[in-house]
Design a protein around this motif. Sequence first.
Motif, PDB file in Angstrom:
ATOM      1  N   ASN A 154      41.735  -3.959  37.782  1.00  0.00           N
ATOM      2  CA  ASN A 154      42.595  -3.480  36.485  1.00  0.00           C
ATOM      3  C   ASN A 154      40.825  -4.038  35.703  1.00  0.00           C
ATOM      4  O   ASN A 154      40.653  -4.885  36.007  1.00  0.00           O
ATOM      5  N   PRO A 155      40.804  -3.396  34.779  1.00  0.00           N
ATOM      6  CA  PRO A 155      39.085  -3.014  34.445  1.00  0.00           C
ATOM      7  C   PRO A 155      39.081  -3.851  32.981  1.00  0.00           C
ATOM      8  O   PRO A 155      38.076  -5.056  32.927  1.00  0.00           O
ATOM      9  N   ARG A 156      40.233  -4.413  32.533  1.00  0.00           N
ATOM     10  CA  ARG A 156      40.498  -5.384  31.301  1.00  0.00           C
ATOM     11  C   ARG A 156      41.115  -6.347  31.392  1.00  0.00           C
ATOM     12  O   ARG A 156      39.600  -7.074  31.237  1.00  0.00           O
ATOM     13  N   ALA A 157      41.871  -6.889  32.428  1.00  0.00           N
ATOM     14  CA  ALA A 157      42.208  -7.967  33.667  1.00  0.00           C
ATOM     15  C   ALA A 157      40.850  -8.629  34.130  1.00  0.00           C
ATOM     16  O   ALA A 157      40.478  -9.428  33.740  1.00  0.00           O
ATOM     17  N   MET A 158      40.048  -7.352  34.727  1.00  0.00           N
ATOM     18  CA  MET A 158      38.993  -8.205  35.052  1.00  0.00           C
ATOM     19  C   MET A 158      38.006  -8.509  34.150  1.00  0.00           C
ATOM     20  O   MET A 158      37.133  -9.492  34.171  1.00  0.00           O
ATOM     21  N   LEU A 159      37.671  -7.811  33.346  1.00  0.00           N
ATOM     22  CA  LEU A 159      36.296  -8.533  32.367  1.00  0.00           C
ATOM     23  C   LEU A 159      36.458  -9.588  31.220  1.00  0.00           C
ATOM     24  O   LEU A 159      35.307 -10.295  31.025  1.00  0.00           O
ATOM     25  N   THR A 160      38.398  -9.729  30.857  1.00  0.00           N
ATOM     26  CA  THR A 160      38.024 -10.714  30.313  1.00  0.00           C
ATOM     27  C   THR A 160      38.333 -11.411  30.893  1.00  0.00           C
ATOM     28  O   THR A 160      38.342 -12.849  30.848  1.00  0.00           O
ATOM     29  N   GLY A 161      38.915 -11.682  32.830  1.00  0.00           N
ATOM     30  CA  GLY A 161      38.667 -13.447  33.597  1.00  0.00           C
ATOM     31  C   GLY A 161      37.142 -13.637  33.882  1.00  0.00           C
ATOM     32  O   GLY A 161      37.055 -14.782  33.623  1.00  0.00           O
ATOM     33  N   ALA A 162      36.183 -12.613  34.119  1.00  0.00           N
ATOM     34  CA  ALA A 162      35.217 -12.700  33.833  1.00  0.00           C
ATOM     35  C   ALA A 162      34.395 -13.787  33.026  1.00  0.00           C
ATOM     36  O   ALA A 162      33.619 -14.521  32.105  1.00  0.00           O
ATOM     37  N   THR A 187      26.848 -11.160  28.666  1.00  0.00           N
ATOM     38  CA  THR A 187      27.532  -9.974  29.408  1.00  0.00           C
ATOM     39  C   THR A 187      28.355  -9.402  29.383  1.00  0.00           C
ATOM     40  O   THR A 187      28.917  -8.369  28.981  1.00  0.00           O
ATOM     41  N   PHE A 188      29.507 -10.973  29.940  1.00  0.00           N
ATOM     42  CA  PHE A 188      31.137 -10.369  30.410  1.00  0.00           C
ATOM     43  C   PHE A 188      31.449 -10.057  28.676  1.00  0.00           C
ATOM     44  O   PHE A 188      32.429  -9.876  28.564  1.00  0.00           O
ATOM     45  N   GLY A 189      30.977 -11.373  27.951  1.00  0.00           N
ATOM     46  CA  GLY A 189      31.221 -10.632  26.308  1.00  0.00           C
ATOM     47  C   GLY A 189      31.614  -9.664  25.509  1.00  0.00           C
ATOM     48  O   GLY A 189      32.541  -9.269  25.332  1.00  0.00           O
ATOM     49  N   ILE A 190      30.149  -9.184  26.477  1.00  0.00           N
ATOM     50  CA  ILE A 190      30.165  -7.501  25.500  1.00  0.00           C
ATOM     51  C   ILE A 190      30.929  -6.457  26.179  1.00  0.00           C
ATOM     52  O   ILE A 190      31.472  -5.730  25.377  1.00  0.00           O
ATOM     53  N   LEU A 191      31.440  -6.688  27.857  1.00  0.00           N
ATOM     54  CA  LEU A 191      31.949  -5.421  28.105  1.00  0.00           C
ATOM     55  C   LEU A 191      33.307  -6.163  28.162  1.00  0.00           C
ATOM     56  O   LEU A 191      34.369  -4.776  27.478  1.00  0.00           O
ATOM     57  N   THR A 192      33.549  -7.053  27.735  1.00  0.00           N
ATOM     58  CA  THR A 192      35.442  -7.142  27.179  1.00  0.00           C
ATOM     59  C   THR A 192      35.325  -6.816  26.468  1.00  0.00           C
ATOM     60  O   THR A 192      36.556  -6.119  26.212  1.00  0.00           O
ATOM     61  N   ILE A 193      34.499  -7.057  25.251  1.00  0.00           N
ATOM     62  CA  ILE A 193      35.115  -6.116  23.388  1.00  0.00           C
ATOM     63  C   ILE A 193      35.175  -5.078  23.858  1.00  0.00           C
ATOM     64  O   ILE A 193      36.233  -3.640  23.663  1.00  0.00           O
ATOM     65  N   LEU A 194      34.118  -4.278  24.884  1.00  0.00           N
ATOM     66  CA  LEU A 194      34.387  -2.527  24.884  1.00  0.00           C
ATOM     67  C   LEU A 194      35.469  -2.511  25.588  1.00  0.00           C
ATOM     68  O   LEU A 194      35.791  -1.143  25.246  1.00  0.00           O
ATOM     69  N   ALA A 195      35.550  -2.938  26.650  1.00  0.00           N
ATOM     70  CA  ALA A 195      36.488  -2.568  27.481  1.00  0.00           C
ATOM     71  C   ALA A 195      37.815  -2.232  26.717  1.00  0.00           C
ATOM     72  O   ALA A 195      39.352  -1.974  27.036  1.00  0.00           O
ATOM     73  N   TRP A 196      38.281  -3.448  26.127  1.00  0.00           N
ATOM     74  CA  TRP A 196      39.369  -4.179  24.835  1.00  0.00           C
ATOM     75  C   TRP A 196      39.635  -2.458  24.286  1.00  0.00           C
ATOM     76  O   TRP A 196      40.161  -2.170  23.443  1.00  0.00           O
ATOM     77  N   THR A 197      37.903  -2.710  23.577  1.00  0.00           N
ATOM     78  CA  THR A 197      38.467  -1.142  21.913  1.00  0.00           C
ATOM     79  C   THR A 197      38.203   0.396  23.153  1.00  0.00           C
ATOM     80  O   THR A 197      38.276   0.808  22.032  1.00  0.00           O
ATOM     81  N   LEU A 198      37.459   0.142  24.065  1.00  0.00           N
ATOM     82  CA  LEU A 198      37.120   1.707  23.951  1.00  0.00           C
ATOM     83  C   LEU A 198      38.957   2.412  25.191  1.00  0.00           C
ATOM     84  O   LEU A 198      39.759   1.643  24.978  1.00  0.00           O
ATOM     85  N   PHE A 246      25.440  -2.557  34.580  1.00  0.00           N
ATOM     86  CA  PHE A 246      25.274  -3.258  33.436  1.00  0.00           C
ATOM     87  C   PHE A 246      25.587  -4.676  33.165  1.00  0.00           C
ATOM     88  O   PHE A 246      24.286  -5.700  32.684  1.00  0.00           O
ATOM     89  N   ILE A 247      25.861  -4.563  34.563  1.00  0.00           N
ATOM     90  CA  ILE A 247      26.404  -6.818  35.027  1.00  0.00           C
ATOM     91  C   ILE A 247      24.248  -7.472  35.475  1.00  0.00           C
ATOM     92  O   ILE A 247      24.178  -8.662  34.078  1.00  0.00           O
ATOM     93  N   PHE A 248      24.173  -6.565  35.864  1.00  0.00           N
ATOM     94  CA  PHE A 248      22.645  -7.248  36.856  1.00  0.00           C
ATOM     95  C   PHE A 248      21.577  -6.677  35.400  1.00  0.00           C
ATOM     96  O   PHE A 248      20.089  -7.479  35.545  1.00  0.00           O
ATOM     97  N   GLY A 249      22.432  -5.478  35.050  1.00  0.00           N
ATOM     98  CA  GLY A 249      21.276  -5.333  34.352  1.00  0.00           C
ATOM     99  C   GLY A 249      21.100  -6.073  32.526  1.00  0.00           C
ATOM    100  O   GLY A 249      20.113  -6.519  32.083  1.00  0.00           O
ATOM    101  N   GLY A 250      22.532  -6.698  32.972  1.00  0.00           N
ATOM    102  CA  GLY A 250      22.091  -7.585  31.397  1.00  0.00           C
ATOM    103  C   GLY A 250      21.397  -9.396  31.452  1.00  0.00           C
ATOM    104  O   GLY A 250      20.648  -9.547  31.313  1.00  0.00           O
ATOM    105  N   PHE A 251      21.610  -8.787  33.391  1.00  0.00           N
ATOM    106  CA  PHE A 251      21.055 -10.778  33.818  1.00  0.00           C
ATOM    107  C   PHE A 251      19.963 -10.505  33.686  1.00  0.00           C
ATOM    108  O   PHE A 251      19.101 -11.437  33.547  1.00  0.00           O
ATOM    109  N   ALA A 252      19.406  -9.335  34.561  1.00  0.00           N
ATOM    110  CA  ALA A 252      17.841  -9.196  34.425  1.00  0.00           C
ATOM    111  C   ALA A 252      16.775  -9.514  32.751  1.00  0.00           C
ATOM    112  O   ALA A 252      15.994  -9.591  32.338  1.00  0.00           O
ATOM    113  N   LEU A 253      17.979  -8.605  31.960  1.00  0.00           N
ATOM    114  CA  LEU A 253      17.215  -8.558  30.445  1.00  0.00           C
ATOM    115  C   LEU A 253      16.983  -9.784  30.221  1.00  0.00           C
ATOM    116  O   LEU A 253      16.540 -10.648  29.543  1.00  0.00           O
ATOM    117  N   ALA A 254      18.718 -11.133  30.072  1.00  0.00           N
ATOM    118  CA  ALA A 254      18.725 -12.498  29.414  1.00  0.00           C
ATOM    119  C   ALA A 254      17.618 -13.247  30.406  1.00  0.00           C
ATOM    120  O   ALA A 254      17.010 -13.949  30.147  1.00  0.00           O
TER     121      ALA A 254
END
Length: 170
Positions: A53-61, A95-106, A121-129
């Motif tokens: 489940n994408p929402r549960a996955m990103l919220t848990g992460a 990264t996971f905070g932004i993705l969680t917000i997107l998963a629950w608002t979209l 998105f995950i590894f791009g955020g990691f590389a960006l940081a």
Amino acid sequence: MSEFTASAHEALLEEGVAKQKTAEKKSMSHQIFSIFLFCLGWSPLVLVLAVKNPRAMLTGAAGAALSSFCLSGIFYKMGGTKVWPKIMDISFLSTFGILTILAWTLPVDTVGNILPFLDVFIFGGFALAIGAAWACFKLRFMDQLMLDYVSDEELSHPSIQHLIVRTTQM
């Protein structure tokens, strides 16, 4: 033939034994907590692979990243780690905070369409940081990770420095 005398060899052995004894002085609870934090630090990626489940996955992460960030701060205050906050903790949290917000608002359909690109998105955020930390503050990602596991003398060795620079440049 060796340049050292027998007494020099004995002195080097005694110094090595003394260093080993001081390294072993960390309590068992510190070692267990350190292992727990290491596993918790990488647990957001495990959750991404394990939960469907994408929402549960990103919220848990995001929750795992937040708890890792907070517990590593407590461990830093206890003297268990040399650096806080770590780049990895900040990048996973953001990264996971932004993705969680997107998963629950979209809408659910949109989130389903984004899932194939989740690793980007995950590894791009990691590389960006990592890039932002190095560009703005001259902080090297591998340097922060190795500080807790390698002694200061070993960290100043040229081969370790080369490894840190090359890994950060990847």
